[in-house]
Design a protein around this motif. Structure first.
Motif, PDB file in Angstrom:
ATOM      1  N   ALA A 105       0.481  -0.973   0.134  1.00 33.01           N
ATOM      2  CA  ALA A 105       0.180   0.433   0.107  1.00 33.01           C
ATOM      3  C   ALA A 105       0.963   1.245  -0.331  1.00 33.01           C
ATOM      4  O   ALA A 105       0.686   2.113  -0.866  1.00 33.01           O
ATOM      5  N   THR A 106       1.827   1.495   0.646  1.00 33.18           N
ATOM      6  CA  THR A 106       2.930   2.920   0.639  1.00 33.18           C
ATOM      7  C   THR A 106       3.327   2.588  -0.517  1.00 33.18           C
ATOM      8  O   THR A 106       3.518   3.543  -0.974  1.00 33.18           O
ATOM      9  N   ALA A 107       4.208   1.757  -1.402  1.00 28.17           N
ATOM     10  CA  ALA A 107       4.670   1.527  -2.691  1.00 28.17           C
ATOM     11  C   ALA A 107       3.731   2.103  -3.525  1.00 28.17           C
ATOM     12  O   ALA A 107       3.926   2.713  -4.076  1.00 28.17           O
ATOM     13  N   ASP A 108       2.641   1.955  -3.461  1.00 31.76           N
ATOM     14  CA  ASP A 108       1.109   1.967  -4.485  1.00 31.76           C
ATOM     15  C   ASP A 108       1.545   4.073  -3.992  1.00 31.76           C
ATOM     16  O   ASP A 108       1.219   4.288  -4.663  1.00 31.76           O
ATOM     17  N   MET A 109       0.947   4.512  -2.320  1.00 37.14           N
ATOM     18  CA  MET A 109       0.993   5.527  -2.686  1.00 37.14           C
ATOM     19  C   MET A 109       2.326   6.385  -2.964  1.00 37.14           C
ATOM     20  O   MET A 109       2.014   7.367  -3.997  1.00 37.14           O
ATOM     21  N   ILE A 159       9.989  -1.198   1.539  1.00 37.23           N
ATOM     22  CA  ILE A 159       8.534  -0.189   1.019  1.00 37.23           C
ATOM     23  C   ILE A 159       9.790   0.008  -0.529  1.00 37.23           C
ATOM     24  O   ILE A 159       9.488   0.234  -1.302  1.00 37.23           O
ATOM     25  N   GLY A 160      11.112   0.592  -0.434  1.00 32.48           N
ATOM     26  CA  GLY A 160      12.402   0.897  -0.459  1.00 32.48           C
ATOM     27  C   GLY A 160      12.323  -0.031  -1.905  1.00 32.48           C
ATOM     28  O   GLY A 160      12.079   0.073  -3.260  1.00 32.48           O
ATOM     29  N   TYR A 161      12.518  -1.213  -1.795  1.00 33.69           N
ATOM     30  CA  TYR A 161      12.329  -2.555  -3.082  1.00 33.69           C
ATOM     31  C   TYR A 161      10.840  -2.227  -3.290  1.00 33.69           C
ATOM     32  O   TYR A 161      10.261  -2.751  -4.771  1.00 33.69           O
ATOM     33  N   ALA A 290      -0.971   6.850   3.316  1.00 36.60           N
ATOM     34  CA  ALA A 290       0.099   5.495   2.049  1.00 36.60           C
ATOM     35  C   ALA A 290      -0.446   4.601   2.552  1.00 36.60           C
ATOM     36  O   ALA A 290      -0.770   3.645   1.859  1.00 36.60           O
ATOM     37  N   SER A 291      -0.527   4.298   3.723  1.00 33.96           N
ATOM     38  CA  SER A 291      -1.673   2.690   4.143  1.00 33.96           C
ATOM     39  C   SER A 291      -2.605   2.667   4.156  1.00 33.96           C
ATOM     40  O   SER A 291      -3.624   1.470   5.222  1.00 33.96           O
TER      41      SER A 291
END
Ligand code: GLV
Length: 331
Positions: A105-109, A159-161, A290-291
């Motif tokens: 969810a955070t990577a998507d945001m 999350i960076g990945y 983000a989450s």
């Protein structure tokens, strides 16, 4: 039956976690939409064995000292910069967080902010609502291309990945990263190259922050760093506001040192309404969401409850920030 342990929960949480908490604990749940003031929080926790905190709650040594029965702090977040972990460990209090379940969810945001800022989406929306859209404009609203560009990831953890994977697999981007640790998986899967911060800032078209906030990372992106970035670059921050010197970000965006920024976090949160950053067209600011998906928040609530219950029982926490506390844990 033995009395249930007393716990304080600083906000209403998804049922997925709250039900478990209520089953196992004598729980007081703060009912307001805004966090309890610090003094109230200290007072509420003072006779509790467990605390469920949010990233908006300052959980410092003074609070812990005033809560002699406190065995566990379960943070409803992956980040835990709101908690004095060293003090908790010294005092024998276990601390849990919610890693893993909010990665996607955070990577998507972060990616949503990247496309939206690079393509000036919010500015375009405001233009439409203001009745300024008169015709199709060959030279209007020009943004940045994404495919094949270079993304710089600061903090190549989970999350960076996940963010870099979206950029590389979907948009064919070259991935640079700055991290104290080598991430073999990112290098193998995404061809990511570990570089120093200067190289990352100079070579990246998009720079995204995914590191935690600590005394080493606080203010790591400021005027000097913006000067090194391309003036077509986009900065994304979905980690913690104080990683970026916000006044310097304003200057960089206003002076065209960088093209745009997409933020899910600010310093402070919320930003002051007279912060000049809010007047700029080339920044998008989301309210730390983000989450915020149904599935992710449910999963966070469940881990959070399980950390709390394990901590109360003196067991291993499923997601344990300070396992080194085991040796002198409060029982
Ligand atoms: C949100 O910012 C979190 O740390 O979970």
């Amino acid at each position: 039956m033995a009395d249930k342990p007393k716990v304080f929960v600083t906000r209403n949480l998804p049922d997925a976690g709250l039900k478990l908490i209520k089953e196992h604990c004598d729980a007081e749940i703060w009912p307001d939409p805004l966090p309890p003031p610090y003094e109230v929080l200290c007072e509420k926790v003072s006779d509790c064995a467990g605390l469920v905190s949010l990233l908006t709650d300052r959980v410092d040594e003074a609070l812990m000292q005033r809560s002699p029965k406190l065995k566990v702090i379960s943070n409803f977040a992956v980040g835990f910069n709101n908690i004095d972990i060293a003090a908790a460990t010294r005092l024998g209090i276990a601390v849990g967080n919610t890693p893993g379940v909010l990665t996607d969810a955070t990577a998507d945001m972060a990616f949503c902010l990247l496309i939206a800022a690079a393509r000036r989406l919010v500015e375009g929306h405001a233009y439409t609502l203001a009745g300024k859209w008169k015709t199709w404009e060959p030279l209007g609203h020009l943004g940045q291309d994404l495919v094949g560009r270079t993304v710089g990831v600061i903090g190549m953890g989970r999350i960076g990945y996940a963010f870099a994977k979206r950029c590389h697999a979907g948009w064919d981007m070259k991935v640079l990263y700055y991290d104290l640790h080598k991430n073999e998986k990112a290098e193998q899967d995404l061809g990511a190259r570990q570089v120093d911060l200067d190289t990352l800032l100079r070579e990246s078209d998009f720079v995204s922050l995914h590191t935690d906030l600590n005394e080493q990372t606080r203010g790591m992106i400021g005027a000097a760093e913006f000067k090194k970035m391309k003036n077509t670059a986009v900065l994304i921050n979905s980690a913690r506001g104080p990683l970026v010197k916000q006044k310097d970000l304003y200057e960089a965006l206003k002076n065209g040192d960088i093209f745009a920024a997409g933020l899910d976090v600010t310093d402070p949160e919320p930003p002051e309404m007279d912060d000049p950053l809010l007047t700029l067209p080339n920044v998008i600011i989301a309210p730390h969401i983000a989450s915020a998906t149904v599935g992710t928040r449910n999963a966070m609530a469940e881990i959070c409850a399980k950390n709390l219950i394990a901590g109360l029982k003196g067991e291993k926490l499923p997601a344990w920030v300070n396992p080194e506390v085991e040796a002198n844990r409060r029982r």
